[in-house]
Design a protein around this motif. Structure first.
Motif, PDB file in Angstrom:
ATOM      1  N   ASP A  50       0.840  -1.315  -0.018  1.00 51.37           N
ATOM      2  CA  ASP A  50      -0.106  -0.024   0.141  1.00 51.37           C
ATOM      3  C   ASP A  50       1.153   1.206  -0.005  1.00 51.37           C
ATOM      4  O   ASP A  50       0.452   2.393  -0.220  1.00 51.37           O
ATOM      5  CB  ASP A  50      -1.012  -0.039   1.256  1.00 51.37           C
ATOM      6  CG  ASP A  50      -0.315  -0.301   2.327  1.00 51.37           C
ATOM      7  OD1 ASP A  50       0.823  -0.736   2.472  1.00 51.37           O
ATOM      8  OD2 ASP A  50      -0.940  -0.131   3.352  1.00 51.37           O
ATOM      9  N   SER A  51       2.019   0.979   0.261  1.00 45.37           N
ATOM     10  CA  SER A  51       3.074   2.246   0.294  1.00 45.37           C
ATOM     11  C   SER A  51       3.674   2.626  -1.063  1.00 45.37           C
ATOM     12  O   SER A  51       4.429   3.629  -1.127  1.00 45.37           O
ATOM     13  CB  SER A  51       3.949   2.231   1.206  1.00 45.37           C
ATOM     14  OG  SER A  51       4.945   1.270   1.079  1.00 45.37           O
ATOM     15  N   PRO A 102      -5.232   2.133  -7.373  1.00 45.02           N
ATOM     16  CA  PRO A 102      -5.533   3.048  -6.161  1.00 45.02           C
ATOM     17  C   PRO A 102      -5.517   2.238  -4.821  1.00 45.02           C
ATOM     18  O   PRO A 102      -5.803   1.085  -4.852  1.00 45.02           O
ATOM     19  CB  PRO A 102      -6.971   3.639  -6.524  1.00 45.02           C
ATOM     20  CG  PRO A 102      -7.322   2.522  -7.332  1.00 45.02           C
ATOM     21  CD  PRO A 102      -6.405   1.914  -8.230  1.00 45.02           C
ATOM     22  N   ASP A 103      -5.151   2.774  -3.992  1.00 41.89           N
ATOM     23  CA  ASP A 103      -4.603   2.396  -2.647  1.00 41.89           C
ATOM     24  C   ASP A 103      -3.625   0.864  -2.529  1.00 41.89           C
ATOM     25  O   ASP A 103      -4.194  -0.007  -1.750  1.00 41.89           O
ATOM     26  CB  ASP A 103      -6.016   2.041  -1.861  1.00 41.89           C
ATOM     27  CG  ASP A 103      -6.873   2.947  -1.629  1.00 41.89           C
ATOM     28  OD1 ASP A 103      -6.341   4.138  -1.374  1.00 41.89           O
ATOM     29  OD2 ASP A 103      -8.260   2.973  -1.830  1.00 41.89           O
TER      30      ASP A 103
END
Length: 101
Positions: free
Chosen positions: A80-81, A88-89
Motif C-alpha cells: 500500500d505504500s 488505487p490504494d
C-alpha cells in the motif's frame, strides 16, 4: 503455484519492480519457500488428524492453504505504500471487491 502467480499478476498490474525479469527471479526464489510451508502444514495436519479423521485433516488443510494464500498475496503482492496510478490504494483492478486487501 496460485499464490506466486497472483503475486506476479498484482506486481505487473501495479508496475512494481524494475521489470519482468527481476520480478520473475524474485518469484522464482519465493516459490520453494511457499511450497515448503504448504508441505510442512500438510505434514502437521496429517500427523495430528489424518490417521483417524482424514476428512477433517483435508478440510483443515484446505482452509489453511486458502488462508495462507490470501495472506501472502495481500501482504507481498499489494504494497500500500507503493505509488501507482493504475492501482488505487495498492490494490490491482482485478482483485475481487468482496475479499479484503
Amino acid at each position: 503455484m496460485v499464490t506466486v502467480t497472483a503475486i506476479g499478476r498484482a506486481w505487473a498490474a501495479c508496475d512494481i519492480g524494475s521489470g519482468p525479469a527481476a520480478n520473475g527471479l524474485t518469484l522464482l526464489l519465493l516459490a520453494p519457500l511457499l511450497w515448503i510451508a504448504a508441505a510442512a502444514s500438510w505434514v502437521v495436519l496429517h500427523r495430528t488428524l489424518g490417521r483417524r479423521h482424514r476428512g477433517t485433516a483435508l478440510a483443515g488443510w484446505l482452509v489453511l492453504a486458502l488462508g495462507c494464500a490470501w495472506f501472502l498475496v495481500t501482504w507481498l503482492g499489494m504494497p500500500d505504500s507503493y505509488p501507482a496510478p493504475s492501482c488505487p490504494d495498492g490494490v490491482p483492478p482485478w482483485w475481487p471487491g468482496f475479499l479484503p486487501a
